[in-house]
Design an enzyme around this catalytic site. Structure first.
Site, PDB file in Angstrom:
ATOM      1  N   ASP A  69       0.061  -7.522   1.353  1.00 45.78           N
ATOM      2  CA  ASP A  69       0.489  -6.140   1.590  1.00 45.78           C
ATOM      3  C   ASP A  69       2.002  -6.006   1.664  1.00 45.78           C
ATOM      4  O   ASP A  69       2.545  -5.328   2.530  1.00 45.78           O
ATOM      5  CB  ASP A  69      -0.147  -5.585   2.874  1.00 45.78           C
ATOM      6  CG  ASP A  69      -0.003  -4.056   2.962  1.00 45.78           C
ATOM      7  OD1 ASP A  69       0.165  -3.416   1.906  1.00 45.78           O
ATOM      8  OD2 ASP A  69      -0.064  -3.520   4.080  1.00 45.78           O
ATOM      9  N   HIS A  95       0.815  -1.218   0.000  1.00 49.07           N
ATOM     10  CA  HIS A  95       0.000   0.000   0.000  1.00 49.07           C
ATOM     11  C   HIS A  95       0.849   1.269   0.000  1.00 49.07           C
ATOM     12  O   HIS A  95       0.348   2.345  -0.313  1.00 49.07           O
ATOM     13  CB  HIS A  95      -1.001  -0.005   1.171  1.00 49.07           C
ATOM     14  CG  HIS A  95      -0.422   0.297   2.518  1.00 49.07           C
ATOM     15  ND1 HIS A  95      -0.167  -0.674   3.453  1.00 49.07           N
ATOM     16  CD2 HIS A  95      -0.080   1.470   3.103  1.00 49.07           C
ATOM     17  CE1 HIS A  95       0.307  -0.116   4.552  1.00 49.07           C
ATOM     18  NE2 HIS A  95       0.378   1.196   4.368  1.00 49.07           N
ATOM     19  N   SER A 116       4.517   2.702   7.882  1.00 52.70           N
ATOM     20  CA  SER A 116       4.227   1.519   7.078  1.00 52.70           C
ATOM     21  C   SER A 116       5.438   1.102   6.252  1.00 52.70           C
ATOM     22  O   SER A 116       6.049   1.920   5.560  1.00 52.70           O
ATOM     23  CB  SER A 116       3.052   1.795   6.141  1.00 52.70           C
ATOM     24  OG  SER A 116       1.858   1.926   6.851  1.00 52.70           O
TER      25      SER A 116
END
Length: 221
Positions: free
Chosen positions: A102, A72, A179
């Site tokens: 992911d 992402h 992230s």
């Protein structure tokens, strides 16, 4: 603390003259294996196309310039730029990705520069309560930020963007931009790739990471 007579010339101390604690030792051993990632994404609206920017983190897993991050973070990116801890920047190319997992693998060409590679740990061996540190680029502008915590739970089944994932839970502070960054144990081993947090006004410090064993398998594929 060692008496002055027992301190070796090579002992590392803080600015206050105290020996590094375990967290500081981990930081100095792993900080340069974590990179900042910025992206440019071309988006279309009723008024036409425009370029938006994004940011995240990544972890170097091979000296050849192979970096793992979250899917992402780079999804839909026109360009991906990697910034190392020494300030140098490189364009990155996409090697492969797993949207459901992911995870994405990108690559930079850093020439003769010696890159710091994360030492991989075994996430299956983790115990609840074990100390961990998270390293990443919160807010997309605070690269090299370290937060501390513990493994709050293992094998949490969580839905992330509609995909069901089995993740590590930690109370180390996780923020936008973290992230793709690394979750490390007290030995400085990479045991997770940070990818999500639970957000609510009444909730504090519930973050998640993809276990390193899972990330390794996806990256190798």
């Amino acid at each position: 603390e060692k008496p002055d007579s027992q301190k070796g010339e090579g002992d590392k101390v803080t600015s206050a003259g105290q020996p590094y604690n375990s967290v500081t030792e981990v930081y100095h051993s792993v900080a340069s294996s974590v990179v900042e990632i910025t992206t440019e994404i071309v988006q279309t609206s009723m008024w036409g196309q425009y370029v938006s920017s994004g940011a995240g983190s990544g972890v170097i897993i091979e000296k050849s310039g192979i970096i793992v991050t979250n899917y992402h973070v780079i999804e839909g990116a026109k360009t991906v730029t990697v910034r190392l801890t020494d300030g140098s920047e490189y364009s990155a190319s996409l090697v492969g990705y797993d949207k459901v997992g992911d995870l994405a693998v990108i690559k930079i060409n850093a020439g003769d520069k010696s890159l710091t590679v994360a030492s991989l740990g075994c996430s299956a061996d983790l115990e609840v309560g074990e100390d961990v540190v998270a390293l990443g680029n919160p807010l997309g502008s605070l690269g090299g930020t370290l937060t501390t915590g513990i493994i709050s739970a293992k094998d949490r089944t969580i839905k992330v963007d509609g995909n069901e994932m089995v993740l590590l839970q930690t109370n180390a502070a996780i923020n936008p931009g973290n992230s793709g960054g690394g979750l490390y144990n007290e030995k400085g081993e990479l045991i997770g790739i940070v990818n999500a947090k639970t957000v609510d006004d009444a909730i504090d410090n519930i973050g998640y990471a993809i276990p390193s064993n899972v990330a390794k398998a996806i990256a190798e594929n």
